[in-house]
Enzyme design. Sequence first.
Site, PDB file in Angstrom:
ATOM      1  N   SER B 152       0.849  -1.187   0.000  1.00 42.64           N
ATOM      2  CA  SER B 152       0.000   0.000   0.000  1.00 42.64           C
ATOM      3  C   SER B 152       0.893   1.249   0.000  1.00 42.64           C
ATOM      4  CB  SER B 152      -0.938  -0.053   1.217  1.00 42.64           C
ATOM      5  OG  SER B 152      -1.996   0.836   1.070  1.00 42.64           O
ATOM      6  N   ASP B 318      -8.378  -7.282  -4.223  1.00 39.92           N
ATOM      7  CA  ASP B 318      -8.039  -5.902  -3.853  1.00 39.92           C
ATOM      8  C   ASP B 318      -8.618  -4.960  -4.901  1.00 39.92           C
ATOM      9  OD1 ASP B 318      -6.910  -3.460  -3.215  1.00 39.92           O
ATOM     10  OD2 ASP B 318      -4.854  -4.198  -3.095  1.00 39.92           O
ATOM     11  N   HIS B 351      -7.766  -5.426  -0.123  1.00 39.06           N
ATOM     12  CA  HIS B 351      -6.490  -4.726  -0.013  1.00 39.06           C
ATOM     13  C   HIS B 351      -5.716  -5.177   1.225  1.00 39.06           C
ATOM     14  CE1 HIS B 351      -3.520  -1.677  -0.564  1.00 39.06           C
ATOM     15  NE2 HIS B 351      -3.846  -1.027   0.527  1.00 39.06           N
TER      16      HIS B 351
END
Lengths: 375, 375
Positions: B152, B318, B351
């Site tokens: 991320s 995700d 995610h």
Amino acid sequence: MKALAKTEKILLYDRSDPLELDCGAELPNVEVAFETYGKLNSRATNAILIFHALSGDAHAAFYHTKDDKKPGWGDFMIGQGKPFDTEKYFIICANVLGGCKGSTGPSSTNPDTGKPYGTSFPPITISDMLKPQKKLIEYLGIKRLLCTAGGSMGGMQALQWAVNYPSSLEGAIIIATSPTHTAQAIAFNSVGRYAILSDPNWKTGDYYHNGSRPLIGLKTARMIGHITYLGQLSMEEKFGRKIQEGKGCSKIDFSKEFEVESYLQYQGDSFVKRFDPNSYLYITKAIDAFDIYNGKKNLAQALKNVQAKTMVISFTSDWLYPKEESLKIVKALKINSIDTAYCNIDSPYGHDSFLVDLPKFKDAVKGFLKALGDR
Amino acid sequence: MKALAKTEKILLYDRSDPLELDCGAELPNVEVAFETYGKLNSRATNAILIFHALSGDAHAAFYHTKDDKKPGWGDFMIGQGKPFDTEKYFIICANVLGGCKGSTGPSSTNPDTGKPYGTSFPPITISDMLKPQKKLIEYLGIKRLLCTAGGSMGGMQALQWAVNYPSSLEGAIIIATSPTHTAQAIAFNSVGRYAILSDPNWKTGDYYHNGSRPLIGLKTARMIGHITYLGQLSMEEKFGRKIQEGKGCSKIDFSKEFEVESYLQYQGDSFVKRFDPNSYLYITKAIDAFDIYNGKKNLAQALKNVQAKTMVISFTSDWLYPKEESLKIVKALKINSIDTAYCNIDSPYGHDSFLVDLPKFKDAVKGFLKALGDR
């Protein structure tokens, strides 16, 4: 020349004949705001009832005045030569129970107190929303609808209507919706409600008498919702990384920066001018609680009563109500041997596609209505 | 037996050697909080730098005390026999600049005023976050890292590091990220910032001296974020329509109802106890502004400097950082003839998969590190 329409209001329930809600409560005075387009034929066989979505209202088509810049929310679909052709059909759209655009809701006056209901308004369901609409079409002299149609929360109503009043309609167009609200969709609504409920101006819903409404909370809720209504790729193409104004440099600047941010601010600001925060709370609760299963062991069982010919429509980029949800409905109807058409329409516009003038969408609706009429 | 670690702090910049930021501002006093696991070998060739994500911190692994219930956020990956094997590697993780867990950020004392910076803290970028970390590894005696890794926002740092300091590393593991933040991801962050900025307790960021922080805004932001971190189907399976407590009936009840709602409330409440609202604003602005293109006409051009062998990892569910974003990076690196592995790992957890103990994920990282070490 702009076609004109006006919103009418009718008192459908009073103390002698209150509206009985699913929760057990009764509402003594229930007004419904509605619009109609086209003319009902002599045998009353050409009526189509349109259900609006969360932020919609009875003003589905045409203009209220010649000076209006925008027509009703579904005008691309409703009118002369359009799929819901006002030369052929008599179209009805009513503001939902719990709403704030003319129909009775939390901002209406509670006849017992002479003050706005606020949170003394009882909880409502999608089924409850249908009851005044059923009474409305009876008042208009319609025993059987040619068709119903709705997207999103409107699609929930279309599905629920086909279950609750199976012999009252010939066809149903069920668009961009799901048999129950998904956990993700509940979650987004839930955060929106949290924003409203925690806005200091909400005051447990009793904000009508003073000037300060919980607009920050409502704006936050609308901005969250708005993101979920858009397609990922269409957002990227529309906004990408375009910067709306020059970046500040050595000083932080939290004012709008990327275009998508100012777009969301604009959408939020315009929404709070026209919508009641309590209505947002009540209607999203009804949506989240929507569950066509109603305790049945599977969807085919839950839809056993349905008699209407149906068309189910999803949109490829709709991630909030993805096509898998529509397909659940289609499969259950097929198991029940219901005449069912299904279209997954290619569109980049996400959930909001049902509000976009798309030729394939219009063709699908037109074709379904023509086939209904020919029978 | 629990492996123990402690967070250390080091002053890396002072008035004589301030940190120069991308915006042009200088920060005179910059402290960095960091943890290390394992031992640096004599040639200093076994060091791996881990970058944390938005809500993470330097406590990537092990326990601070024997009584701690939870280890660091990446403990499933870091330790004896784990992919980041502390028997082989020397692992470093530092809290980012702008953070609130020991490194200098908006809640730190501004040496010029003796008060917390608040919004007098200058804006920071992902590149700025790397500068103290680069100085930290030099301080630790490391000239060249064996590897970097992050998911991320941590993946943004890993990508940016490979561009900014191309000869300082052998390999990079770039997980669940994108070359620029997408319009949708910016939009979600933007609504979260709006919620904080419009919280009456924010007071233009100057809330440190009194007891009331903008926790409602921060909680709203976290709840929005949290939904975007989860997979749609795993949410459905985990929560579905389970109702947390009995429904009220004829009286509306806005308290938690579906399990997913109470889960989000819990997540929001625990986050606000440990995170500074201004840090959330500054870090999300840095994420939204992340743009590895940096004016280059295409991504291959933008990544031209990269020398590191890379592994790019995405997760099937995700939707916030979808695999298409990872593939953009992979293709650009391949065009540049960089030794690049790509894994799209099947996972239902959205995610947040990069924070989940998934055998395929661990095997991929282990294999990549083994190959790096063998060279």
